[in-house]
Design a protein around this motif. Sequence first.
Motif, PDB file in Angstrom:
ATOM      1  N   ASP A  77       0.811  -1.215   0.000  1.00 27.66           N
ATOM      2  CA  ASP A  77       0.000   0.000   0.000  1.00 27.66           C
ATOM      3  C   ASP A  77       0.849   1.272   0.000  1.00 27.66           C
ATOM      4  O   ASP A  77       0.334   2.371  -0.205  1.00 27.66           O
ATOM      5  N   GLU A  78       2.143   1.131   0.209  1.00 26.38           N
ATOM      6  CA  GLU A  78       2.979   2.328   0.316  1.00 26.38           C
ATOM      7  C   GLU A  78       4.109   2.384  -0.706  1.00 26.38           C
ATOM      8  O   GLU A  78       4.913   3.324  -0.692  1.00 26.38           O
ATOM      9  N   THR A  79       4.215   1.379  -1.533  1.00 26.14           N
ATOM     10  CA  THR A  79       5.283   1.410  -2.540  1.00 26.14           C
ATOM     11  C   THR A  79       4.784   0.923  -3.890  1.00 26.14           C
ATOM     12  O   THR A  79       4.024  -0.046  -3.980  1.00 26.14           O
ATOM     13  N   VAL A  80       5.257   1.639  -4.916  1.00 22.80           N
ATOM     14  CA  VAL A  80       4.882   1.261  -6.270  1.00 22.80           C
ATOM     15  C   VAL A  80       6.166   1.136  -7.089  1.00 22.80           C
ATOM     16  O   VAL A  80       7.076   1.954  -6.962  1.00 22.80           O
ATOM     17  N   GLU A  81       6.253   0.047  -7.876  1.00 22.92           N
ATOM     18  CA  GLU A  81       7.431  -0.144  -8.719  1.00 22.92           C
ATOM     19  C   GLU A  81       7.043   0.156 -10.162  1.00 22.92           C
ATOM     20  O   GLU A  81       6.071  -0.393 -10.681  1.00 22.92           O
ATOM     21  N   ALA A  82       7.808   1.047 -10.802  1.00 22.40           N
ATOM     22  CA  ALA A  82       7.502   1.419 -12.186  1.00 22.40           C
ATOM     23  C   ALA A  82       8.689   1.071 -13.072  1.00 22.40           C
ATOM     24  O   ALA A  82       9.848   1.271 -12.680  1.00 22.40           O
ATOM     25  N   GLN A  83       8.389   0.572 -14.260  1.00 23.01           N
ATOM     26  CA  GLN A  83       9.460   0.223 -15.198  1.00 23.01           C
ATOM     27  C   GLN A  83      10.047   1.485 -15.833  1.00 23.01           C
ATOM     28  O   GLN A  83       9.356   2.506 -15.992  1.00 23.01           O
ATOM     29  N   ASN A  84      11.278   1.365 -16.286  1.00 22.41           N
ATOM     30  CA  ASN A  84      12.039   2.531 -16.752  1.00 22.41           C
ATOM     31  C   ASN A  84      11.394   3.322 -17.893  1.00 22.41           C
ATOM     32  O   ASN A  84      11.530   4.527 -17.985  1.00 22.41           O
ATOM     33  N   GLY A  85      10.660   2.641 -18.787  1.00 19.68           N
ATOM     34  CA  GLY A  85      10.150   3.328 -19.975  1.00 19.68           C
ATOM     35  C   GLY A  85       8.793   3.993 -19.780  1.00 19.68           C
ATOM     36  O   GLY A  85       8.262   4.613 -20.716  1.00 19.68           O
ATOM     37  N   LEU A  86       8.248   3.892 -18.568  1.00 13.57           N
ATOM     38  CA  LEU A  86       6.952   4.544 -18.314  1.00 13.57           C
ATOM     39  C   LEU A  86       7.175   6.049 -18.167  1.00 13.57           C
ATOM     40  O   LEU A  86       8.116   6.483 -17.497  1.00 13.57           O
ATOM     41  N   ARG A  87       6.317   6.845 -18.786  1.00 15.45           N
ATOM     42  CA  ARG A  87       6.409   8.301 -18.599  1.00 15.45           C
ATOM     43  C   ARG A  87       6.077   8.626 -17.141  1.00 15.45           C
ATOM     44  O   ARG A  87       5.043   8.166 -16.632  1.00 15.45           O
ATOM     45  N   LEU A  88       6.925   9.435 -16.531  1.00 15.26           N
ATOM     46  CA  LEU A  88       6.726   9.771 -15.122  1.00 15.26           C
ATOM     47  C   LEU A  88       5.342  10.379 -14.896  1.00 15.26           C
ATOM     48  O   LEU A  88       4.637  10.037 -13.945  1.00 15.26           O
ATOM     49  N   ASP A  89       4.939  11.262 -15.813  1.00 16.76           N
ATOM     50  CA  ASP A  89       3.651  11.932 -15.617  1.00 16.76           C
ATOM     51  C   ASP A  89       2.477  10.963 -15.782  1.00 16.76           C
ATOM     52  O   ASP A  89       1.440  11.138 -15.147  1.00 16.76           O
ATOM     53  N   ASP A  90       2.634   9.944 -16.619  1.00 19.02           N
ATOM     54  CA  ASP A  90       1.565   8.942 -16.734  1.00 19.02           C
ATOM     55  C   ASP A  90       1.413   8.192 -15.413  1.00 19.02           C
ATOM     56  O   ASP A  90       0.300   7.893 -14.971  1.00 19.02           O
ATOM     57  N   LEU A  91       2.554   7.902 -14.788  1.00 17.68           N
ATOM     58  CA  LEU A  91       2.510   7.219 -13.488  1.00 17.68           C
ATOM     59  C   LEU A  91       1.785   8.100 -12.467  1.00 17.68           C
ATOM     60  O   LEU A  91       0.900   7.638 -11.741  1.00 17.68           O
ATOM     61  N   ILE A  92       2.167   9.396 -12.432  1.00 16.26           N
ATOM     62  CA  ILE A  92       1.562  10.299 -11.441  1.00 16.26           C
ATOM     63  C   ILE A  92       0.066  10.456 -11.709  1.00 16.26           C
ATOM     64  O   ILE A  92      -0.742  10.481 -10.776  1.00 16.26           O
ATOM     65  N   LYS A 105       3.607  16.786  -7.027  1.00 17.05           N
ATOM     66  CA  LYS A 105       4.311  18.035  -7.349  1.00 17.05           C
ATOM     67  C   LYS A 105       5.291  17.848  -8.513  1.00 17.05           C
ATOM     68  O   LYS A 105       5.813  18.816  -9.053  1.00 17.05           O
ATOM     69  N   LEU A 106       5.519  16.605  -8.872  1.00 18.01           N
ATOM     70  CA  LEU A 106       6.382  16.338 -10.035  1.00 18.01           C
ATOM     71  C   LEU A 106       5.545  16.227 -11.317  1.00 18.01           C
ATOM     72  O   LEU A 106       6.068  15.872 -12.376  1.00 18.01           O
ATOM     73  N   SER A 107       4.272  16.567 -11.210  1.00 23.94           N
ATOM     74  CA  SER A 107       3.373  16.460 -12.372  1.00 23.94           C
ATOM     75  C   SER A 107       3.900  17.252 -13.563  1.00 23.94           C
ATOM     76  O   SER A 107       4.452  18.348 -13.418  1.00 23.94           O
ATOM     77  N   LEU A 108       3.685  16.663 -14.717  1.00 24.49           N
ATOM     78  CA  LEU A 108       3.990  17.267 -16.021  1.00 24.49           C
ATOM     79  C   LEU A 108       5.486  17.450 -16.311  1.00 24.49           C
ATOM     80  O   LEU A 108       5.856  18.007 -17.344  1.00 24.49           O
ATOM     81  N   ILE A 109       6.356  16.992 -15.415  1.00 22.85           N
ATOM     82  CA  ILE A 109       7.778  16.995 -15.787  1.00 22.85           C
ATOM     83  C   ILE A 109       7.925  15.958 -16.893  1.00 22.85           C
ATOM     84  O   ILE A 109       7.536  14.810 -16.726  1.00 22.85           O
ATOM     85  N   THR A 187      -3.961  19.644  -6.279  1.00 19.04           N
ATOM     86  CA  THR A 187      -2.563  20.096  -6.394  1.00 19.04           C
ATOM     87  C   THR A 187      -2.036  19.792  -7.784  1.00 19.04           C
ATOM     88  O   THR A 187      -1.386  20.622  -8.423  1.00 19.04           O
ATOM     89  N   ARG A 188      -2.304  18.577  -8.251  1.00 19.20           N
ATOM     90  CA  ARG A 188      -1.811  18.192  -9.584  1.00 19.20           C
ATOM     91  C   ARG A 188      -2.340  19.166 -10.641  1.00 19.20           C
ATOM     92  O   ARG A 188      -1.603  19.652 -11.489  1.00 19.20           O
ATOM     93  N   GLU A 189      -3.613  19.467 -10.560  1.00 20.57           N
ATOM     94  CA  GLU A 189      -4.229  20.355 -11.555  1.00 20.57           C
ATOM     95  C   GLU A 189      -3.598  21.750 -11.501  1.00 20.57           C
ATOM     96  O   GLU A 189      -3.281  22.354 -12.524  1.00 20.57           O
ATOM     97  N   GLU A 190      -3.384  22.261 -10.277  1.00 21.26           N
ATOM     98  CA  GLU A 190      -2.785  23.602 -10.130  1.00 21.26           C
ATOM     99  C   GLU A 190      -1.380  23.629 -10.731  1.00 21.26           C
ATOM    100  O   GLU A 190      -0.999  24.575 -11.417  1.00 21.26           O
ATOM    101  N   ILE A 191      -0.640  22.576 -10.463  1.00 21.56           N
ATOM    102  CA  ILE A 191       0.736  22.524 -10.970  1.00 21.56           C
ATOM    103  C   ILE A 191       0.736  22.436 -12.496  1.00 21.56           C
ATOM    104  O   ILE A 191       1.511  23.126 -13.175  1.00 21.56           O
TER     105      ILE A 191
END
Length: 343
Positions: A77-92, A105-109, A187-191
Motif C-alpha cells: 500500500d505504500e510502494t509502487v514499482e515502475a518500469q524505466n520506460g513509463l512516462r513519469l507523468d503517466d505514473l503520477i 508536485k512532479l506532475s507534467l515533468i 494540487t496536480r491540476e494547479e501545478i
Amino acid sequence: MTIKENISLLPYNTFGIDVKARLFIEYYSLDELRQVLKEHKGEQILHIGQGSNLLFTRDFNGIILHSGMARARFIDDETVEAQNGLRLDDLIAQLTDMAYCGMEKLSLIPGEVGASAVQNVGAYGVEAKDVIERVYTLDVETQEERVFSNEECKFGYRDSIFKHELKGKYIVTSVVYKVKPGEASKTREEIIQTRMAKLPTVGEVGSAGSFFMNPFVPEDKVNELLKLYPDMPHYPVGAPSVNQRSVCDGESGGTSCPVDLAERYQHRNLVAEREKIPAAWLIEQCGWKGKTLGGAQVWPKQPLVIVNANNATPDDIIALAAQVSASVKEKFGIDIHPEVNYI
Ligand SMILES: Cc1cc2nc3c(=O)[nH]c(=O)nc-3n(C[C@H](O)[C@H](O)[C@H](O)COP(=O)(O)OP(=O)(O)OC[C@H]3O[C@@H](n4cnc5c(N)ncnc54)[C@H](O)[C@@H]3O)c2cc1C
C-alpha cells in the motif's frame, strides 16, 4: 525488440534536433536488454528516455537504447514499482486517479521513470529523491542486476551517482517510489496549469526545460551582490524545509517565486554558507529574455529555458548558451552550468 539503422533522432529528443544515430534499439524485456548488451559489448551505448534533457550536438555513431517497458505495480500500500520506460507523468496521473499522493508536485515533468532517478528531477519543493525508495539496474558490463538504496544513489540537486562515478555503467530498469493514500488531484491540476502558463509545451516548442542549473553561491559573494542588487532573490541552502527552499527551482519558480516566501527569506536575512540564486533572475538581469541567436531563443516567459524557436542547429543553441553564461559571469562573477546533457 525493434532495431532501426541510420535513423533520424528528431522524434527522440524534445529539443527537435535532427541528427542521426547509427543504430536505435528498443527492448521490451530485461532478457532482451541483456541480449543487446551482450551482443554490443564494448560499443558506444547511450540509453535515452524521452530525450527531454538531451542536446544532440552531432550525429551519434553508436547505439541508442530505449526501453519499451512501461508498466507499474503496487508492491504494497505504500510502494509502487515502475518500469524505466513509463512516462513519469503517466505514473503520477494514474496514482492521482487511484487517490494516492506523494508525487503530484512532479506532475507534467517530461521524461521517463528511468531518467527520474538519474536526474533526480524536481519541482515545487519535491525531488525524486524524496519519493524514491530504491532503484533497480542492470550492469552494462556483466548484465547482472544491482539494487541501489536511496542513499547509494547519492542524490543531489539534479544529480545522482549515475551521472558521475557510475555514468554509463548501469541502466536503470525500474524504480520503487514511496506513495501514500490521499487526495492529490487539486494540487496536480494547479501545478499543471502553472507549468503550462510558463514552460514551452513539449511537441509544440523544442526545448529541454531549464537549460542551466541554479548556482549555489558562497555567503560572502551573496552579501557583496546584495549591496549592488538589494532585490536579488536568494535562498539559503538547507534552510528550514525542503518545501520552502525549493519552491523557486528553475522550472517551477524562477524569477516569479511566491512573494511572501522570497520576502521572508530576505527580510530575516537568513544567510547560509551557500545560497541559491535563481539562474533565471541572473539571466534576465543580463537582458536575455526573448533574445535570439540563429534559430535559438531565450524563452520569453522563463529565461532559464532555451528553445528551438526556428530550426535551430545544435551550434545555435550551444553558442547562445555560451553567451548567456559568459554574460552572467561578467556581470555577477557567477558561473552557471548547463543542466542539459550535451551528447
Ligand atoms: C518543457 C520541459 C520542462 C522540464 N521541467 C523539468 C522540471 O520541472 N524539473 C526537472 O527536474 N526537469 C525538468 N525537465 C528536464 C527533464 O524532464 C528531466 O531531466 C527528465 O528526467 C528527463 O527524462 P528523459 O526520460 O527525457 O531522459 P533523457 O533526456 O532521455 O535522458 C537524460 C539522462 O538520463 C540518462 N538515462 C535515461 N534513461 C536512463 C536509464 N533507464 N538508465 C540509465 N540512464 C538513463 C540518459 O542517458 C541521459 O544522461 C524539463 C524538460 C522539458 C523539456
